[in-house]
Motif scaffolding. Structure first.
Motif, PDB file in Angstrom:
ATOM      1  N   GLN A 129     -65.160   0.943 -11.133  1.00 50.99           N
ATOM      2  CA  GLN A 129     -64.686  -0.408 -10.815  1.00 50.99           C
ATOM      3  C   GLN A 129     -64.116  -0.471  -9.399  1.00 50.99           C
ATOM      4  OE1 GLN A 129     -61.934  -0.867 -14.076  1.00 50.99           O
ATOM      5  NE2 GLN A 129     -63.235  -2.415 -15.019  1.00 50.99           N
ATOM      6  N   LYS A 160     -65.569  -2.817  -6.417  1.00 56.54           N
ATOM      7  CA  LYS A 160     -64.680  -3.829  -5.821  1.00 56.54           C
ATOM      8  C   LYS A 160     -64.675  -3.755  -4.295  1.00 56.54           C
ATOM      9  CE  LYS A 160     -61.478  -4.712  -9.556  1.00 56.54           C
ATOM     10  NZ  LYS A 160     -60.121  -4.569 -10.075  1.00 56.54           N
ATOM     11  N   ARG A 161     -64.916  -2.576  -3.750  1.00 57.71           N
ATOM     12  CA  ARG A 161     -64.942  -2.437  -2.289  1.00 57.71           C
ATOM     13  C   ARG A 161     -66.031  -3.279  -1.639  1.00 57.71           C
ATOM     14  NH1 ARG A 161     -65.258   3.839  -1.698  1.00 57.71           N
ATOM     15  NH2 ARG A 161     -64.046   4.238  -3.539  1.00 57.71           N
ATOM     16  N   PHE A 162     -67.021  -3.683  -2.397  1.00 54.42           N
ATOM     17  CA  PHE A 162     -68.141  -4.440  -1.842  1.00 54.42           C
ATOM     18  C   PHE A 162     -67.935  -5.939  -1.913  1.00 54.42           C
ATOM     19  CE2 PHE A 162     -69.816  -0.271  -2.797  1.00 54.42           C
ATOM     20  CZ  PHE A 162     -70.557   0.007  -1.676  1.00 54.42           C
ATOM     21  N   GLY A 163     -66.796  -6.367  -2.435  1.00 48.69           N
ATOM     22  CA  GLY A 163     -66.454  -7.793  -2.463  1.00 48.69           C
ATOM     23  C   GLY A 163     -67.482  -8.636  -3.180  1.00 48.69           C
ATOM     24  N   LEU A 164     -67.980  -9.659  -2.478  1.00 48.16           N
ATOM     25  CA  LEU A 164     -68.952 -10.574  -3.076  1.00 48.16           C
ATOM     26  C   LEU A 164     -70.265  -9.897  -3.448  1.00 48.16           C
ATOM     27  CD1 LEU A 164     -68.461 -13.726  -0.809  1.00 48.16           C
ATOM     28  CD2 LEU A 164     -67.682 -13.387  -3.164  1.00 48.16           C
ATOM     29  N   GLY A 210     -70.436  -7.105  -4.948  1.00 45.93           N
ATOM     30  CA  GLY A 210     -70.157  -6.245  -6.091  1.00 45.93           C
ATOM     31  C   GLY A 210     -71.195  -6.342  -7.205  1.00 45.93           C
TER      32      GLY A 210
END
Length: 189
Positions: free
Chosen positions: A40, A44-48, A50
Motif C-alpha cells: 500500500q 500510494k507513492r504514485f498518487g493518482l 496508484g
C-alpha cells in the motif's frame, strides 16, 4: 512501411515491459511487496497513478508468479474500495493471465519448466489430464480460491485450447474470486 512501424512498436513495447519488470523486481527485492502495508505504501507513492500501478503489479504477478495474487487484491480493496480495487485487480490479473497463456504458447515447455518446479507441473497436469473435461476443470480453477491459477494459465498455453475459449474462461471465471477478495478485504478498512 507498415511493417517497419510494427517492428518499431514491438521494440518499444518490449523495452517498456522490460523496464516495468525491472522496476517491479527492484521493488520486490527492496521489500516493497512483503506485506499489504508495504505494498500500500509503495502504491500510494504514485498518487493518482496508484490504480494503474496496482493494475500493472497484478498483471506482472501472474506472468512472474513470485507474489501471491491475494496480496494485490487486499491492497487494492483497502486503498481504492471494493469496486475500485476489484476493477484494478480484475483488469490486471486478466491481462497477466492472457499474457501467461501467450508466453507458454510461444516459448513452450522450456519456459513453463523454468518457472514452475517439475513436481508442481506433474501434480497439477496429472489432475487436469484426469478430469473428464479440461475446460470445466480450468473454469473451476479460475473461479475457486487457492487453485494455482498462474500455473494453469501457463499450462493451458501448452494445450490445444483455442485462444478465444481461454479468454472467455478468464473473462467469465476470474471475477468471482477477485470480487470475493475485494468484498472481504474492503471490510477490513
Amino acid at each position: 512501411m507498415k511493417n517497419k512501424y510494427m517492428k518499431l512498436l514491438s521494440v518499444f513495447i518490449i523495452i517498456f515491459c522490460v523496464g516495468i519488470m525491472i522496476v517491479l523486481v527492484k521493488a520486490y527485492f527492496d521489500g516493497e511487496f512483503d506485506s499489504v502495508e508495504t505494498l500500500q505504501a509503495y502504491i500510494k507513492r504514485f498518487g493518482l497513478f496508484g490504480p494503474v500501478v496496482l493494475t500493472v503489479i497484478q498483471a506482472a504477478q501472474v506472468v512472474v508468479p513470485i507474489l501471491p495474487g491475494f496480496l494485490g487484491c487486499s491492497a487494492g480493496a483497502v486503498m481504492f474500495g471494493c469496486w475500485g480495487g476489484f476493477i484494478c485487480n480484475y483488469i490486471g490479473i486478466s491481462i497477466g493471465s492472457v499474457a501467461a497463456f501467450f508466453l507458454a504458447r510461444k516459448f513452450g515447455m522450456r519456459l513453463v519448466g523454468s518457472i514452475f518446479p517439475e513436481s508442481k507441473f506433474e501434480k497439477w497436469s496429472a489432475r487436469a489430464g484426469n478430469s473428464k473435461s479440461f475446460t470445466a476443470f480450468l473454469f473451476a480453477a479460475m473461479v475457486l480460491p487457492l487453485f494455482p491459477d498462474d500455473f494453469f494459465c501457463y499450462f493451458t498455453g501448452l494445450t490445444q485450447m483455442k485462444v478465444r475459449k481461454f479468454i472467455w474462461i478468464i473473462i467469465l471465471g476470474k471475477p468471482w474470486c477477485i470480487l470475493a477478495y475485494s468484498i472481504a478485504f474492503s471490510l477490513i478498512k
